[in-house]
Design an enzyme around this catalytic site. Sequence first.
Site, PDB file in Angstrom:
ATOM      1  N   LEU A  13     -91.854   8.682  -8.082  1.00 11.83           N
ATOM      2  CA  LEU A  13     -92.463   7.373  -8.306  1.00 11.83           C
ATOM      3  C   LEU A  13     -91.682   6.243  -7.640  1.00 11.83           C
ATOM      4  CD1 LEU A  13     -93.552   7.659 -12.042  1.00 11.83           C
ATOM      5  CD2 LEU A  13     -95.058   7.265 -10.084  1.00 11.83           C
ATOM      6  N   ASP A  53     -75.436   4.107  -8.332  1.00 15.02           N
ATOM      7  CA  ASP A  53     -75.399   5.024  -9.468  1.00 15.02           C
ATOM      8  C   ASP A  53     -75.425   4.161 -10.714  1.00 15.02           C
ATOM      9  OD1 ASP A  53     -74.753   6.715 -11.569  1.00 15.02           O
ATOM     10  OD2 ASP A  53     -73.141   7.745 -10.506  1.00 15.02           O
ATOM     11  N   ASN A  76     -86.073   2.037 -12.185  1.00 17.55           N
ATOM     12  CA  ASN A  76     -86.869   3.264 -12.164  1.00 17.55           C
ATOM     13  C   ASN A  76     -86.045   4.515 -12.460  1.00 17.55           C
ATOM     14  OD1 ASN A  76     -89.229   5.032 -11.189  1.00 17.55           O
ATOM     15  ND2 ASN A  76     -87.585   5.604  -9.783  1.00 17.55           N
ATOM     16  N   TYR A 152     -85.851  11.739 -25.114  1.00 14.63           N
ATOM     17  CA  TYR A 152     -86.510  10.922 -24.096  1.00 14.63           C
ATOM     18  C   TYR A 152     -87.338   9.804 -24.714  1.00 14.63           C
ATOM     19  CZ  TYR A 152     -89.502   9.743 -20.115  1.00 14.63           C
ATOM     20  OH  TYR A 152     -90.170   9.081 -19.116  1.00 14.63           O
ATOM     21  N   LYS A 156     -86.834   5.690 -24.321  1.00 10.57           N
ATOM     22  CA  LYS A 156     -87.847   4.791 -23.773  1.00 10.57           C
ATOM     23  C   LYS A 156     -88.255   3.725 -24.797  1.00 10.57           C
ATOM     24  CE  LYS A 156     -88.165   6.383 -19.619  1.00 10.57           C
ATOM     25  NZ  LYS A 156     -87.641   5.578 -18.490  1.00 10.57           N
ATOM     26  N   THR A 185     -94.579  14.855 -10.502  1.00  5.16           N
ATOM     27  CA  THR A 185     -93.348  14.655  -9.736  1.00  5.16           C
ATOM     28  C   THR A 185     -92.349  15.731 -10.133  1.00  5.16           C
ATOM     29  OG1 THR A 185     -92.296  13.235 -11.390  1.00  5.16           O
ATOM     30  CG2 THR A 185     -93.715  12.147  -9.755  1.00  5.16           C
TER      31      THR A 185
END
Length: 227
Positions: A13, A53, A76, A152, A156, A185
């Site tokens: 992405l 990084d 991103n 995860y 988020k 992806t």
Amino acid sequence: MTTTLITGANKGLGFETAKQLVAAGHTVYLGSRDAGRGAEAAARIGATPVVIDVTDDASVAAAFASLPALDVLINNAGIPGPLSAAGEIAPDDMREVYEINVFGPVRVLHAALPLLEKSGAAVVVNVSSGLGSNTLATDPESIASTFIPLVYASAKAALNMLTVQYAKAYPGMRINCVDPGFTATDFNNHRGTQTVEEGAEAIVAMAQLTADGPTGAFVDRAGTVPW
């Protein structure tokens, strides 16, 4: 000319977003941890590579010291982390994900602020996920409620709240988070149901906001995402 930096942009992405924004006339700095991969990716689309990084203060500082200006920041870079059962997750299982997905955007935005504050129309896009929506996670009608990606999803959700708080703290900037959707992806072993072009759509749109655009919002390509 709008100057844009995208973290984690040598593939997926991030790369597609960079490609579309170059086509839209942005001067794009394509961020990547690996100098070689970043340079190769940037050369393919006419972007400028920059090594960054997001887990390393010195790397982030050096990246921003190399920029002449900055109008748009796209956070991103991210990793999915472990998908172990919730009862098997220990604090150490969460550290790397939070370091990249939560502390990374904070570290990057902290370093970017001096440049963004000089811009006449600063924009920040945090790439989030519908899995970070408390509403969707608890809605039986939503597919998000059928998954339990503890690490995860919680990272988020934290990024979503960071977005809201930064938007309140810097009302002159447009600071939003985007759910790109389930996009095919490397991130998900290409199991996603959207193309990268579709996944990048909302990111690209929010990166091109003007000063009268929304801020403190959570959106996808169809519109507003519930918190």
